[in-house]
Design an enzyme around this catalytic site. Structure first.
Site, PDB file in Angstrom:
ATOM      1  N   ALA A 119       0.857  -1.186   0.000  1.00 25.86           N
ATOM      2  CA  ALA A 119       0.000   0.000   0.000  1.00 25.86           C
ATOM      3  C   ALA A 119       0.889   1.229   0.000  1.00 25.86           C
ATOM      4  O   ALA A 119       2.100   1.141   0.218  1.00 25.86           O
ATOM      5  CB  ALA A 119      -0.929   0.012   1.208  1.00 25.86           C
ATOM      6  N   LYS A 120       0.294   2.368  -0.235  1.00 33.80           N
ATOM      7  CA  LYS A 120       1.011   3.638  -0.131  1.00 33.80           C
ATOM      8  C   LYS A 120      -0.012   4.746   0.010  1.00 33.80           C
ATOM      9  O   LYS A 120      -1.142   4.647  -0.482  1.00 33.80           O
ATOM     10  CB  LYS A 120       1.872   3.889  -1.378  1.00 33.80           C
ATOM     11  N   GLY A 121       0.414   5.815   0.680  1.00 32.43           N
ATOM     12  CA  GLY A 121      -0.439   6.976   0.824  1.00 32.43           C
ATOM     13  C   GLY A 121       0.334   8.245   0.555  1.00 32.43           C
ATOM     14  O   GLY A 121       1.576   8.248   0.604  1.00 32.43           O
TER      15      GLY A 121
END
Length: 430
Positions: A119-121
């Protein structure tokens, strides 16, 4: 491989028109898919994020004005476990960048055999232009907006470019207030006083150096006779430069976003860190020569560590790189064209999904400790980190030699195969 890639209508733009980190990530995946002989349907599943969320973040500035920022969270895959990935604050953040970084996190976790998906934000913001109070309000509002899709068994954020352990403390507190009790496992990279792990802050740097030293040895270069240049003097590059120096490697050049410094006899990294703490930049460090950012990349050194941002080694400068070994401290610093050029020139490129995986390994350790409420010593964390990094390095060398692949191809093939196996074992629902 081209037919498989062209069959995907990923994120609207035709393959010939896609550029940047996402194009590089997709190209790397396509190469792995071709090597593994997977069908187009599985390729499309592995290329497409499982979930994306884009949110508006209204911020009341300290002067009373209101500004609306944009944030993203992309969960690329969770076939092997909950999603895991950093949160970055940068003016260059956009959805395609976050998609690419989330995909690389999936492969990184699989390659290191950490039971996470990727994931990444990110929030499109220049944190240098905002006060600590404003950044706290941004962080808490962003956390509230993405609350439904994060959690210790869903998606566990961590620090990245422009964020730090204080950011993680705000995220943990916001999530905990919403839950009605303290949930330390919702983030990693938080302060030790709030359940963070010893060794987490420098874990990415330590991992980079473990791999860099192994790569130098693989190339027959003695560390005591080797020189290095480090691009980026932030949370990864600064400690990497220090650890290299302590290991006997002569670090002759470093740079940051404002410029670079060079000393053929080797830089005093501790003094340089003090200089940066006082002035905010490496520029103007005494007993050194000024250096342009691009100049550092083409210095005559044994080891080059690009530890800044993605896309710094490109088709325009890769022909001029004179380093024998490139170890990627940043995510995606080498474009696909530069990768090809460096490989043809005989440069050993160690890919980011191995080289900078120290952070996610110790994040996993922190998550385990938080869930068990049992804390390890700094020495235990360091020893476990080194073991995991070098085990992965040796496996990677074996795969590259057996399949006649570059290290990047071998790393991606290994990771993609593990994710695909997990997906196939679980089956397709419904």
């Amino acid at each position: 491989m081209t037919d498989v890639l062209d069959s995907l209508s990923l994120h609207s733009a035709p393959p010939a028109l896609r550029t940047g980190p996402l194009a590089d990530a997709q190209a790397q995946l396509a190469t792995a898919i071709a090597a593994l002989g997977y069908e187009p349907g599985l390729h499309q599943l592995l290329a497409s994020p499982r979930r994306e969320m884009t949110v508006s973040i209204p911020l009341r500035r300290d002067d009373g004005s209101v500004e609306v920022l944009t944030g993203h969270r992309v969960q690329h895959n969770f076939s092997r476990g909950p999603a895991k990935g950093g949160l970055r604050y940068s003016p260059t953040v956009d959805l395609d960048e976050v998609r690419a970084l989330a995909m690389w996190m999936t492969w990184k976790c699989a390659l290191l055999d950490v039971p996470y998906g990727g994931a990444k934000g990110g929030i499109t913001i220049d944190p240098r232009r905002y006060s600590p109070d404003e950044l706290q309000r941004v962080t808490r509002r962003y956390t509230t907006e993405i609350l439904p899709i994060i959690g210790p068994d869903k998606d566990i954020p961590a620090p990245d470019v422009g964020t730090d352990e204080q950011t993680m403390a705000w995220m943990m507190d916001t999530y905990s207030v919403s839950s009605g009790y303290t949930v330390p496992g919702v983030v990693t990279g938080k302060p030790v006083s709030l359940g963070g792990s010893l060794g987490r802050a420098s874990a990415t740097s330590a991992g980079v150096v473990h791999i860099a030293l192994a790569a130098l040895e693989h190339r027959g270069l003695k560390r005591s006779a080797s020189t290095a240049a480090v691009q980026g003097f932030g949370k990864v590059g600064a400690d990497a430069a220090l650890f290299l120096t302590e290991a006997g490697v002569k670090v002759v050049a470093v740079s940051d976003q404002y410029g670079g410094v060079h000393h053929p006899g080797g830089l005093d990294i501790r003094a340089l860190q003090d200089h940066v703490a006082t002035t905010g930049s490496v520029v103007g460090f005494p007993e050194s020569e000024a250096l342009g950012g691009e100049e550092l990349l083409v210095l005559d050194v044994d080891l080059l560590i690009p530890a800044a941002v993605e896309g710094t080694l490109t088709g325009a400068n890769a022909h001029h790189v004179r380093a024998k070994v490139v170890v990627e401290g940043a995510n995606g610093p080498t474009t696909s064209e530069a990768d090809r050029i460096l490989t043809e020139a005989g440069v050993l490129v160690v890919p980011d999904i191995l080289a900078n995986a120290g952070g996610v390994i110790v994040s996993y350790f922190e998550w385990v400790q938080s869930n068990q409420a049992y804390w390890w010593t700094h020495a235990e964390v360091d020893a476990r980190l080194e073991t995991r990094m070098l085990q992965a390095w040796n496996r990677l060398l074996d795969v590259a030699a057996t399949r006649q692949l570059t290290l990047r191809e071998a790393a991606t093939v290994t990771a993609v195969e593990r994710v695909a196996d997990a997906h196939r074992t679980r089956g397709l629902y419904p």
